[in-house]
Scaffold this active site. Structure first.
Site, mmCIF file in Angstrom:
data_model
loop_
_atom_site.group_PDB
_atom_site.id
_atom_site.type_symbol
_atom_site.label_atom_id
_atom_site.label_comp_id
_atom_site.label_asym_id
_atom_site.label_seq_id
_atom_site.Cartn_x
_atom_site.Cartn_y
_atom_site.Cartn_z
ATOM 1 N N ASP A 91 0.854 -1.182 0.000
ATOM 2 C CA ASP A 91 0.000 0.000 0.000
ATOM 3 C C ASP A 91 0.892 1.235 0.000
ATOM 4 O O ASP A 91 1.620 1.475 0.966
ATOM 5 C CB ASP A 91 -0.902 0.023 1.241
ATOM 6 C CG ASP A 91 -1.978 -1.049 1.227
ATOM 7 O OD1 ASP A 91 -1.876 -2.001 0.422
ATOM 8 O OD2 ASP A 91 -2.915 -0.951 2.041
ATOM 9 N N LYS A 153 -7.158 3.378 -2.584
ATOM 10 C CA LYS A 153 -7.439 3.280 -1.149
ATOM 11 C C LYS A 153 -7.700 4.669 -0.598
ATOM 12 O O LYS A 153 -7.010 5.627 -0.944
ATOM 13 C CB LYS A 153 -6.253 2.618 -0.444
ATOM 14 C CG LYS A 153 -6.359 2.526 1.074
ATOM 15 C CD LYS A 153 -5.137 1.807 1.636
ATOM 16 C CE LYS A 153 -5.083 1.888 3.163
ATOM 17 N NZ LYS A 153 -3.881 1.231 3.720
ATOM 18 N N LYS A 182 -10.352 0.053 -1.743
ATOM 19 C CA LYS A 182 -10.118 -0.253 -0.340
ATOM 20 C C LYS A 182 -10.531 0.945 0.506
ATOM 21 O O LYS A 182 -10.029 2.059 0.316
ATOM 22 C CB LYS A 182 -8.653 -0.598 -0.075
ATOM 23 C CG LYS A 182 -8.353 -0.877 1.412
ATOM 24 C CD LYS A 182 -6.922 -1.331 1.615
ATOM 25 C CE LYS A 182 -6.582 -1.484 3.096
ATOM 26 N NZ LYS A 182 -5.192 -1.957 3.324
#
Length: 221
Positions: A91, A153, A182
């Site tokens: 990430d 995300k 996400k």
């Protein structure tokens, strides 16, 4: 949805600055017990965690975290090292200064470079929605899509806000068909988790859902 079905969407997360190996190990144990999608942990623990869990659990880590202003070269090194140490997922935080300057091509190119450094492992791109306008969020949906990242995300959980229903709905409207979503930070209840999933989230970054499954107060990230 049952709590076990929701847990399968969760990246069970511990990213506090003071996290110890015993705490990381406990998170890994929880991830294996409750069959979460992954555990998301600091890069310094990736090798130790992967050696501990083997193939029983996916290991996710963060790079350029939480501020995003490391150089592209540094982010690429961090991603490559994390994968070499056993990370299954990465990430990354984008350069938010570039976003504010409207340098979306530069942001896209950085994502492309980090994606290459992940050597085929999943890349999720954190855009820190609480700091962006809706126009900037839409532009980032396009940049992430063009860069062929696996996920967009919402949040690090270290800024002034986390995931919102409106942001996940906005992502679902504007990302390409190959980009998943996400939602992360501040997911406080099973009802919230289920609603994020219904809006289009394929992953949830949270530590609270496992706590709820264990009968504990759902506090923290």
């Amino acid at each position: 949805m049952t709590i076990l079905e929701i847990l399968a969407y969760c990246d069970h997360t511990l990213l506090s600055q003071t996290a110890t190996w015993e705490e990381i190990k406990a998170v890994c144990d929880d991830g294996m017990t409750y069959k979460t999608a992954s555990v998301c942990i600091p890069a310094s623990y990736v090798k130790q965690a992967k050696d501990y869990v083997g193939d029983r659990l996916a290991i996710c880590t963060v790079i350029g975290f939480p501020n995003g202003y490391a150089t592209t070269a540094a982010k690429c090194f961090m991603a490559s090292e994390a994968v070499a140490n056993g990370a299954d997922e990465v990430d990354m935080v984008v350069n938010l200064g570039w976003v504010k300057e409207g340098r979306f091509d530069a942001v896209r190119d950085e994502i492309v470079a980090v994606k290459e450094a992940c050597h085929g492992k999943l890349l999720k791109v954190i855009i820190e929605t609480c700091l962006l306008t809706d126009e900037e969020k839409v532009a980032m949906c396009h940049a992430v899509t063009e860069a062929k990242a696996d996920y967009i995300k919402t949040s690090t959980g270290f800024s002034k806000g986390g995931a919102t229903f409106d942001d996940v709905a906005l992502f679902a409207k504007h990302v390409g068909p190959d980009v998943k979503i996400k939602a992360a930070g501040g997911i406080a209840s099973l009802d919230d988790a289920e609603r994020f999933i219904a809006l289009g989230a394929s992953r949830l970054g949270t530590s609270r859902i496992v706590k709820l499954a264990k009968g504990l107060k759902g506090s923290g990230y």
